[in-house]
Design a protein around this motif. Structure first.
Motif, PDB file in Angstrom:
ATOM      1  N   VAL A 148       0.948  -1.157  -0.027  1.00  0.00           N
ATOM      2  CA  VAL A 148      -0.135  -0.032  -0.015  1.00  0.00           C
ATOM      3  C   VAL A 148       1.071   1.192   0.068  1.00  0.00           C
ATOM      4  O   VAL A 148       2.046   1.235   0.745  1.00  0.00           O
ATOM      5  N   ARG A 149       0.470   2.120  -0.747  1.00  0.00           N
ATOM      6  CA  ARG A 149       1.313   3.374  -0.862  1.00  0.00           C
ATOM      7  C   ARG A 149       0.450   4.758  -0.483  1.00  0.00           C
ATOM      8  O   ARG A 149      -0.634   4.812  -1.071  1.00  0.00           O
ATOM      9  N   MET A 217      -5.473   5.539   6.897  1.00  0.00           N
ATOM     10  CA  MET A 217      -4.894   4.301   6.801  1.00  0.00           C
ATOM     11  C   MET A 217      -5.343   3.618   7.974  1.00  0.00           C
ATOM     12  O   MET A 217      -5.513   2.349   7.814  1.00  0.00           O
ATOM     13  N   THR A 246       1.130  -7.020   5.189  1.00  0.00           N
ATOM     14  CA  THR A 246       1.112  -5.896   4.185  1.00  0.00           C
ATOM     15  C   THR A 246       1.994  -4.986   4.859  1.00  0.00           C
ATOM     16  O   THR A 246       2.162  -4.587   6.020  1.00  0.00           O
ATOM     17  N   ARG A 247       2.671  -4.323   3.673  1.00  0.00           N
ATOM     18  CA  ARG A 247       3.671  -3.385   3.885  1.00  0.00           C
ATOM     19  C   ARG A 247       3.065  -2.211   3.214  1.00  0.00           C
ATOM     20  O   ARG A 247       2.316  -2.063   2.340  1.00  0.00           O
ATOM     21  N   ILE A 248       3.135  -0.898   3.996  1.00  0.00           N
ATOM     22  CA  ILE A 248       2.634   0.283   3.910  1.00  0.00           C
ATOM     23  C   ILE A 248       3.624   1.633   3.735  1.00  0.00           C
ATOM     24  O   ILE A 248       4.524   1.427   4.616  1.00  0.00           O
ATOM     25  N   ILE A 267      -3.182   0.671  -3.603  1.00  0.00           N
ATOM     26  CA  ILE A 267      -3.436  -0.813  -3.128  1.00  0.00           C
ATOM     27  C   ILE A 267      -3.161  -1.767  -3.995  1.00  0.00           C
ATOM     28  O   ILE A 267      -3.844  -1.785  -4.989  1.00  0.00           O
TER      29      ILE A 267
END
Length: 357
Positions: A148-149, A217, A246-248, A267
């Motif tokens: 996710v960015r 977020m 999950t990496r954000i 995403i």
């Protein structure tokens, strides 16, 4: 339909451009009084909206003594002391972001509202954006989200006065603003530590800009977010967080040399990618764009869809939400206790920076 009388504390850009017009137009609300450091600004805004001169103040202690006042909208620079005093005066509170400059301030506002039995709502308008609501639905359906960015590079607001007729004054001594800024800096340093004073610009930016993304977020991925890494340079901050598997990625900055707003949430999952792009926050009724990348079922064809979510204005929707909360005696979606988690998260992000950076 009950009408709530609202007093506006801080009559600057955000109040004039977004809040006052909707309070004036929406049923259930009435602009009752105004308070600002500048008597010139108060006078000009009062004339524009037909506010009784007896309901115009430059002293918020006097402003809060009005027994007819139901709700206080806080758009001043410092929110804690006015919010606590408003709660003690028995007024419901709508407070603009950031919800305090440190956790101590945020907790003080939460406690004051709870003790007084008044409603406290924080002005996170993007949480009420129809595009974000659609994104939430999509995320709930997505499986194995890998990355996710949250990207938020704000731009210059210099052309705001070219677009809107913002009323201003020149009757406040500049030293008053300098003193106020120093108090805000001291409150932020209380949170991050005097030994990290070099990180003050980055923390200030997180509070002022990225706080809008922090709540999104959390409302997508929960409060149990682990901060793995943070790097800052100037006022920019890049972080990596973890929510389960999950990496954000967090990218926050301010590019004052350009006049555009570069903010989106992206995403990624094996079957579908989604991207929500936000417009310039002062552009009224501009829809957020929701972009979906997937495959046409039963084929190898890639499908790119763009949804222009709605012309409903998020600022207007948050006031409608607050009205329902007052009428139905329920907590706002963006209440003080929830907003406290944003201050805690942003503090955690800035404290992850390696010492000496």
């Amino acid at each position: 339909m009950k009408t709530y009388r609202v007093g506006v504390l801080g009559c600057g850009q955000i109040a004039q451009i977004m809040h006052l017009p909707y309070l004036h137009d929406l049923p259930g609300w009435k602009i009752h009084s105004l308070c600002d450091l500048s008597a010139e600004v108060v006078s000009k805004v009062a004339e524009k909206y037909g506010i009784d001169p007896d309901h115009c103040y430059t002293d918020y202690d006097q402003f809060l003594k009005d027994g007819e006042l139901d709700v206080v909208l806080i758009c001043s620079k410092d929110h804690c002391e006015p919010a606590v005093k408003a709660a003690q005066a028995g007024k419901h509170i709508f407070v603009e972001k950031p919800f305090g400059f440190n956790r101590k301030q945020a907790q003080a506002m939460v406690d004051a509202a709870k003790l007084a039995g008044v409603k406290l709502m924080v002005g996170y308008m993007k949480r009420y954006d129809t595009g974000f609501e659609e994104l939430q639905k999509l995320v709930q359906e997505m499986e194995d989200i890998s990355l996710v960015r949250f990207h938020d590079y704000g731009g210059s607001f210099a052309y705001t006065r070219e677009v809107y007729d913002v009323l201003s004054g020149s009757d406040v001594d500049p030293s008053v603003f300098a003193e106020g800024k120093q108090q805000c800096n001291s409150a932020m340093l209380e949170e991050i530590g005097e030994d990290r004073a070099q990180l003050l610009p980055a923390y200030s930016l997180l509070l002022g800009v990225f706080c809008h993304d922090a709540i999104l977020m959390r409302h997508l991925f929960g409060n149990n977010l682990e901060v793995l890494f943070t790097d800052v340079y100037g006022g920019f901050a890049n972080s990596v967080l973890k929510a389960g598997n999950t990496r954000i990625i967090v990218e926050s900055g301010l590019v004052m040399a350009r006049h555009n707003w570069d903010e989106y949430i992206e995403i990624y999952s094996p079957k579908k990618n989604v991207r929500l792009e936000f417009p310039w926050p002062y552009l009224k009724n501009a829809p957020s764009l929701l972009k979906i990348s997937d495959h046409v079922p039963g084929s190898t064809m890639v499908r790119e869809s763009v949804i222009s979510t709605s012309f409903e204005e998020a600022y207007r929707r948050e006031w409608q939400h607050f009205y329902r909360c007052l009428e139905e005696d329920r907590q706002p979606l963006t209440n003080g206790e929830d907003a406290f988690e944003d201050i805690a998260l942003l503090s955690k992000i800035i404290k992850t920076v390696k010492a000496g950076v």
